[in-house]
Design an enzyme around this catalytic site. Structure first.
Site, mmCIF file in Angstrom:
data_model
loop_
_atom_site.group_PDB
_atom_site.id
_atom_site.type_symbol
_atom_site.label_atom_id
_atom_site.label_comp_id
_atom_site.label_asym_id
_atom_site.label_seq_id
_atom_site.Cartn_x
_atom_site.Cartn_y
_atom_site.Cartn_z
ATOM 1 N N ARG A 12 0.863 -1.179 0.000
ATOM 2 C CA ARG A 12 0.000 0.000 0.000
ATOM 3 C C ARG A 12 0.895 1.222 0.000
ATOM 4 N NH1 ARG A 12 2.549 1.630 3.714
ATOM 5 N NH2 ARG A 12 1.109 3.361 3.839
ATOM 6 N N GLY A 13 0.256 2.394 -0.160
ATOM 7 C CA GLY A 13 1.039 3.614 -0.339
ATOM 8 C C GLY A 13 1.110 3.907 -1.819
ATOM 9 N N ALA A 14 0.728 5.125 -2.184
ATOM 10 C CA ALA A 14 0.548 5.442 -3.598
ATOM 11 C C ALA A 14 1.775 5.128 -4.461
ATOM 12 C CB ALA A 14 0.126 6.907 -3.743
ATOM 13 N N ARG A 66 -7.361 -0.734 -6.967
ATOM 14 C CA ARG A 66 -7.738 0.321 -6.011
ATOM 15 C C ARG A 66 -7.959 1.621 -6.787
ATOM 16 N NH1 ARG A 66 -4.606 0.780 -0.474
ATOM 17 N NH2 ARG A 66 -6.618 1.638 0.160
ATOM 18 N N GLN A 116 -1.731 1.812 9.946
ATOM 19 C CA GLN A 116 -0.432 2.023 9.281
ATOM 20 C C GLN A 116 0.537 2.814 10.164
ATOM 21 O OE1 GLN A 116 -3.410 2.566 7.883
ATOM 22 N NE2 GLN A 116 -3.433 2.144 5.688
ATOM 23 N N ASP A 150 -2.197 10.414 -1.928
ATOM 24 C CA ASP A 150 -2.536 9.413 -2.938
ATOM 25 C C ASP A 150 -2.906 10.039 -4.278
ATOM 26 O OD1 ASP A 150 -3.216 8.250 -0.120
ATOM 27 O OD2 ASP A 150 -2.802 6.550 -1.437
ATOM 28 N N ASN A 187 -5.653 12.001 0.710
ATOM 29 C CA ASN A 187 -4.714 11.167 1.464
ATOM 30 C C ASN A 187 -5.548 10.329 2.428
ATOM 31 O OD1 ASN A 187 -2.041 10.291 2.135
ATOM 32 N ND2 ASN A 187 -2.144 11.507 4.010
ATOM 33 N N LYS A 188 -4.876 9.462 3.145
ATOM 34 C CA LYS A 188 -5.516 8.540 4.081
ATOM 35 C C LYS A 188 -6.576 9.245 4.932
ATOM 36 C CE LYS A 188 -5.104 5.070 4.353
ATOM 37 N NZ LYS A 188 -6.081 4.195 3.634
#
Lengths: 369, 369
Positions: free
Chosen positions: A46-48, A113, A220, A261, A271-272
C-alpha cells in the site's frame, strides 16, 4: 535496516506483507498481473508510490508469463502436413493472445484500487513503453517492460531522496513533526515521501522527533510508521488519531508532514482518511501542513478534489482489526479510505522539483513544463 | 432492554463490566470503597455521571462494611472485670476506627480518576450527609449514606430525562447526529446524557440516526454507544474517529451531541479525547455542537479548561486493544484520556434546567441561583 518494500528475485516480484507487520516480517512472491492486483487490493502493498511500482511490475510479469506460456493452435503438430499451417496460425494466435492477455492484465491492475493516481500513472507509462515496442517478439517486449519496471523503482527512490532534501530544509532542528498513516519506505520503493523527509532531515544532522497517528482502521501509523522510525532510531511517539488536536493545543507539534494518494490540478490533496482533520487542526493552531508529493501523484486531468474517487473498503476493517472484532453486532458501518484536504489548508507541497508554497493550478502547471 | 449500569442487590453494588461489552454482558459485585475505586480506575464503570453514582455507593458500602465489622479492643472480653472497660474503650475505638476508615474510603475513591468532576461532586455530597449525621450510630450513618446513594442514582435518571427533553427539541426530524465516546445509559444511572437526548427525541416521535465515532483507545463508541443504539433500534453507523471530518465535509452530519466529564465556569468542556477535534470540524462546517451536561458536571470552582486535570492512562491501551497489541515495539506512547473544547466552539450546553446557548461564566453562574 534498509527496507526493500518490493524486490525482484528469481523472475518474480516479492513484496513485504504489510498486513502482518510488525509482528511478522515476510515476503510474498507474485508472478502475474492478477496476483499483483490482488496484493494491491488486499493491501499486502500500500502507499501510492509503492502501488505505482507494483502495478508496473504487474504489467511486466504478465508479459513474461504470456511470452513463456506454451501455446497450441488446437491442430495436431505431430501431423507433418499440418505443422507449417499450425505454426502460421499459432503465430497469429500468439500475437492476438498476447495482446488480449496484456489488456486483461492492465484492466485487472487498474481495478485494484481507485484512489491513488500513481497506479494509473504507472500503468500508462508501461502502456506507452509497450506501444513503443509493438512488432518485437513477445519475449523482447516482456524484457523491455521489465526494464521499465526496474527503472520506475529506481527512479522512485531517487525522487524520494530529492523530495527528502527539499523537505528537510523546512524542518527546524529539534522539530516535533506529526504524520498520519505511513508515507514511508514501505509506501514507496524506498526512503519514503513524508518519512523520507524525516530521514533526510536526520541525515542532514537535524534532531527531529516524530508523532505518529495510529491511523485506524488499518493502523499504518502504529504498525508501519512506528516500526520504520524505530528501525532508524528516530524518536517516535504513537498516539491514537483522536489525540492529534490535543497535542497541537498543548504546543507539542511544530509541523505536519504527510504523503498523498492524489493531488488535483488545483492543489487539493487526497490522502488517508483523517488527514483532513489533521489539516484543519493544524490551520487552527498555525502549524505548517506539508504534503510530500512526487509529480507522479499530481493528476492534472482533474479540476479539484471533488473529482477524486474515494474508495470505500470492507466494513470488516472497522469492526475491529484483522479477525478480532469488537464492534456491537447490528451496527451499520462506513469505511471511506481517504479524504480530501482543500488546497487552502496546504502550506506547501514538497516535490522532487522543489517546494510549492500555497499550491494552485498555475503553480502545479508550471511543475510539468 | 433497560440498561441498569449500576444496581443494588444483596447489600452490594453491582456494575456492568464495561470492559468486556458487547461480547459479554456481566455484572461485577462491589462491597467496599477500595473495590469500587478499583472498578472506576480500571473502567469497569466509566462516564462522568456513572462514576459519581458509583463513588456515592462506594462511600455507603464503606460505611456498611465498617459498621458491621467485628471490633476488638485487644483486652480479653471474657474477663468479667474488664468487660465494661473493654466496651467503653471499644466504643471510642469504634468511633475513631469508623471515622478513620471512612476518611480512607473517601481518599481512595477520590484518587481513582482525576478528570470527571462528578466523582468529587458525589463524594462531597456524601461527605455533607455524613457530617449531618455525626453522633448517630455507625449503622444508622451507614443506612443514611446508602439512602443518599440510592437518591443520587434515582436523581441522575430524572436529570437525564429532563436533559433529554430539552435536547430533543434541538434535533430536527430526520437529523443525522454524530456523537463521540459513550454518554449513554452506560455512562450514567440510566437513559444517558447525549444518548438520552437521542432516546428522548425518538420517544418524541422524531426519526433520527446516529453516527458513532469508535473512540480509541477504549472503543466506547464501537462497543458501548453502538450496542446501546442497536438495543433501542435507533439507526446507528459506526466510523473510526478519523472519519468524522469526511462525514461532515460530505454534508452527512446535521448536529453533534456529546457528553462531558467536567465543564469549567467559563463554559470550557472537558470530554473524551478527540472531542476537541470534532468540535473544531463542526465549527468549520457550521454544524451545531451540543454538550449534554448535568449541573453536577459543571465545576464553578475553576476558571477555565486549563485548570482541568487531564488523566494520562497506561500506554498499553494505545498499543492495541485488551491483550491484543499491534504497535511496533520500541515506540513511545502518549495516552491523554480527555481534551478540552473551548467554550467558543460550544453551540449550547443542554442541562436539566434548560439549554444554555453560547455558554459563558454569567450564564453558568445563573444556573446555580
Amino acid at each position: 535496516m534498509k527496507v526493500e518494500t518490493l524486490r525482484w528475485i528469481d523472475n518474480k516480484l516479492e513484496m513485504i506483507d504489510q498486513r502482518i507487520l510488525p509482528a511478522s516480517f515476510e515476503y510474498l512472491a507474485y508472478d502475474s498481473a492478477a496476483s499483483v492486483a490482488e496484493g494491491i487490493r488486499s493491501m499486502v502493498v500500500r502507499g501510492a508510490p509503492a502501488i505505482g511500482v507494483a502495478a508496473a511490475y504487474g504489467v511486466a510479469l504478465e508479459a513474461l508469463r504470456l511470452s513463456s506460456e506454451p501455446r497450441h493452435s488446437g491442430l495436431d503438430p505431430e501431423s507433418s502436413a499440418l505443422k507449417k499451417l499450425d505454426s502460421r496460425l499459432r503465430g497469429n494466435d500468439e500475437a492476438e493472445d498476447f495482446n488480449a492477455g496484456m489488456e486483461a492484465g492492465f484492466t485487472v491492475l487498474a481495478q485494484s484500487r481507485p484512489t491513488a493516481v500513481n497506479l494509473f500513472w504507472g500503468l500508462q507509462r508501461m502502456r506507452a513503453v509497450w506501444e513503443s515496442v509493438q512488432g518485437q517478439s513477445n519475449a523482447a517486449v516482456a524484457q523491455r517492460l521489465l526494464a521499465e519496471a526496474h527503472e520506475i523503482l529506481a527512479e522512485d527512490i531517487r525522487i524520494n531522496r530529492a523530495m527528502g532534501a527539499f523537505g528537510a530544509e523546512l524542518l527546524a532542528d529539534g522539530a516535533r513533526v506529526l504524520t498520519h498513516c505511513n508515507a514511508g519506505a514501505l509506501a514507496t520503493a524506498g526512503h519514503g515521501t513524508a518519512l523520507g523527509v524525516f530521514r533526510s532531515a536526520v541525515e542532514a544532522g537535524k534532531k527531529i522527533s516524530v508523532i505518529a497517528d495510529e491511523t485506524r482502521p488499518f493502523l499504518q501509523g502504529a504498525r508501519l510508521t512506528a516500526w520504520e522510525m524505530v528501525q532508524e532510531n528516530i524518536p517516535v511517539t504513537l498516539i491514537t488519531d483522536n489525540m492529534a488536536g490535543f497535542m497541537m493545543s498543548r504546543g507539542e507539534v511544530d509541523a505536519v508532514v504527510v504523503g498523498t494518494d492524489r493531488v488535483a490540478s488545483n492543489g487539493d490533496v487526497a490522502n488517508k482518511i483523517g488527514t483532513y482533520m489533521v489539516a484543519v487542526l493544524a490551520r487552527r493552531h498555525n502549524i505548517p501542513f506539508y504534503v510530500a508529493c512526487p509529480l507522479s501523484t499530481i493528476d492534472m486531468s482533474i479540476v479539484s478534489g471533488a473529482d477524486i474517487p474515494i474508495e470505500e473498503r470492507s466494513a470488516d476493517e472497522v469492526k475491529g482489526f484483522r479477525d478480532y472484532h469488537w464492534a456491537a453486532e447490528g451496527v451499520s458501518i462506513r469505511n471511506p479510505s481517504f479524504d480530501v484536504t482543500p488546497a487552502e489548508l496546504v502550506t506547501a507541497l514538497i516535490t522532487e522539483k522543489g517546494v510549492v508554497r500555497q499550491p494552485d493550478r498555475d503553480k502545479l502547471r508550471a511543475l510539468f513544463k
